[in-house]
Structure formats: C-alpha cells, structure tokens
Design an enzyme around this catalytic site. Structure first.
Site, PDB file in Angstrom:
ATOM      1  N   ASP A  46       0.858  -1.178   0.000  1.00  0.00           N
ATOM      2  CA  ASP A  46       0.000   0.000   0.000  1.00  0.00           C
ATOM      3  C   ASP A  46       0.902   1.238   0.000  1.00  0.00           C
ATOM      4  OD1 ASP A  46      -2.296   1.621   0.344  1.00  0.00           O
ATOM      5  OD2 ASP A  46      -1.993   1.619   2.510  1.00  0.00           O
ATOM      6  N   PHE A  47       0.314   2.398  -0.239  1.00  0.00           N
ATOM      7  CA  PHE A  47       1.100   3.634  -0.254  1.00  0.00           C
ATOM      8  C   PHE A  47       0.923   4.425   1.042  1.00  0.00           C
ATOM      9  CE2 PHE A  47       1.621   8.165  -1.490  1.00  0.00           C
ATOM     10  CZ  PHE A  47       2.991   8.127  -1.725  1.00  0.00           C
ATOM     11  N   ASP A  48      -0.254   5.042   1.242  1.00  0.00           N
ATOM     12  CA  ASP A  48      -0.474   5.881   2.421  1.00  0.00           C
ATOM     13  C   ASP A  48      -0.452   5.052   3.705  1.00  0.00           C
ATOM     14  OD1 ASP A  48      -1.294   8.680   1.314  1.00  0.00           O
ATOM     15  OD2 ASP A  48      -2.399   7.233   0.089  1.00  0.00           O
TER      16      ASP A  48
ATOM     17  N   ASP B  68      -1.329  -1.073   5.858  1.00  0.00           N
ATOM     18  CA  ASP B  68      -1.652  -0.551   7.183  1.00  0.00           C
ATOM     19  C   ASP B  68      -3.134  -0.413   7.461  1.00  0.00           C
ATOM     20  OD1 ASP B  68      -1.907   1.777   5.356  1.00  0.00           O
ATOM     21  OD2 ASP B  68      -2.264   2.863   7.225  1.00  0.00           O
TER      22      ASP B  68
END
Length: 249
Positions: free
Chosen positions: A26-28, A199
């Site tokens: 994932d990124f954020d 996350d």
C-alpha cells in the site's frame, strides 16, 4: 535503523528464495506517513530507492496497490517502471479499469458527499475515477462522525461499494478490492510467493488471501490477519532493504 523482527526476517529469507516473487505494498500509511492533507503525502526517506532496487532484481516484481487514483499514485509516489501501479483499491490497472464505470452514479455520489462536507467543517471530499471518498481526519470527532452517518444513510440508495478506512469512507461504483488485484498480478506473473505490506482495513483483503510461503506485514496498530507487524513506514524501508539483501545474496 533497526532491522525487522526475527520471525519476520526468517519469513522474508524463505520468501526471497522463491523463483518468482511478487512484492506489493500500500502507499499511504505504509510507504508514506499519513498526513493531514492527502496531496501532501510523499514516500518515507529511502522507500522509493528500496522499491526500485528490489524491482531491478531478476524474478522479482514490485507493485504499489493503493486506494488512490492511478494518476495520483504515480505522481505522489514517484514510482516508475518496472514498478507496477494499481489504483482505486484494485480497480484501476495501468491498462485501464476492469469494468465499465457508472459515471451517472459516480456523479450522484460526488454531489451528495459534497453537500455533506459543505455542512461539516474539516470534512472534505476526494473525487476518484470510479467513485469518491469522504475524509474526516481534519474534523472534530463529533462533526466527522455525524458526516459519516449522513453518508452511510445516503448510500442506502446507491448500488455502490462502501469501504471504511482510517478517517475516511470511500464509495466505489466498481466492486473489487486490493486482494483481488494482488491475486490478478500473482496469476498473470505466475508468482509462487507474495510479500505484501499494508496498514489499513482495506489491506486486510490481501492478507486474507495469503497462504503458504506468502508473507503479510501489518504496518502500525489494529487487528489484522497478517502474521507479522512493523511500526511505521521507516520500518517498512528496513523490511524492503532486508528482503533485497536476502534475495540478492
């Protein structure tokens, strides 16, 4: 920077021996720290370099799988080929969307969420190619909760998919998820092993599909189906660096 926990190092070392390895994240909140204003997000120091180094190894494919629109993900992450990008919670691949977008429904959702946000200080709306998101991170708790309640009530009339994340409620006119996207990549690339880091609640759809020698890493607090956990994006960089060293060695 401290290295990954012992159990995670052992799992990563085993995954690194796979002939074809998919490393997805994932990124954020995973590669980039969470920020008050989503357009300000950037990868943690060393994250992009660690991803790129992994992607350059033989037999390794690296992918970012994010809830962001693909264009935003490309811009904010700075990732370029050979790193693969998947946006809109798995619906938006680099060759387009998996299904036709109901643009009329998308506009209806966007208009309704905008009305809700205009009456709720600190609440904002993010337009996405296949839907929209209501962000409450910068609102007072009572204001944010009321805005979410109004959005959920409105959604009873929409044939849309709702996804609750950290201080955000997303609405999509395409019914897919990150787990399906990672499975598509695995199948297309014929990868025996997947390492996935995430996350948020939306990343659980990936963790739920992992098995065998796969490695799931939850970033931060909260319940999870992942077998391993690290603290923050800085720890993710350490995981990626360890995996690269294990694979290269």
């Amino acid at each position: 920077m401290p290295g990954p926990p012992a159990a995670l190092r052992e799992a990563l070392s085993a995954a690194a021996r796979s002939p074809r390895l998919l490393v997805a994240a994932d990124f954020d909140g995973t590669l980039a720290p969470i920020v008050a204003h989503p357009p300000d997000a950037r990868p943690a120091p060393g994250a992009l370099a660690a991803l790129t180094a992994l992607a350059e190894l033989p037999g390794v494919t690296v992918a970012l799988v994010s809830g962001r629109a693909l264009a935003d993900l490309r811009l904010l992450s700075g990732a370029r080929a050979p790193i693969r990008l998947v946006g809109s919670h798995g619906a938006e691949f680099e060759d387009g969307f998996d299904a036709a977008i109901d643009t009329a429904l998308r506009e209806q959702i966007l208009a309704a969420l905008t009305d809700i946000a205009e009456a709720a200080p600190g609440v904002t709306v993010e337009a996405k190619p296949a839907g929209a998101a209501l962000h409450i991170r910068n609102a007072a708790p009572s204001v944010g909760a009321a805005a979410l309640d109004r959005a959920r009530a409105a959604a009873r009339n929409w044939p849309a998919k709702l996804t609750a994340g950290k201080a955000v409620l997303e609405f999509s006119v395409l019914h897919t998820d990150k787990g399906a996207a990672v499975q598509r990549l695995r199948d297309e690339l014929r990868c025996e092993t997947v390492v996935f880091l995430g996350d948020d609640v939306t990343d659980e759809t990936v963790f739920d599909r992992l098995g065998g020698a796969d490695v799931g890493v939850k970033v931060g607090q909260g319940p999870t189906a992942a077998a391993h956990r690290v603290e923050d994006p800085a720890a993710v960089v350490a995981v990626l660096a360890f995996l690269r060293a294990a694979r290269d060695g």
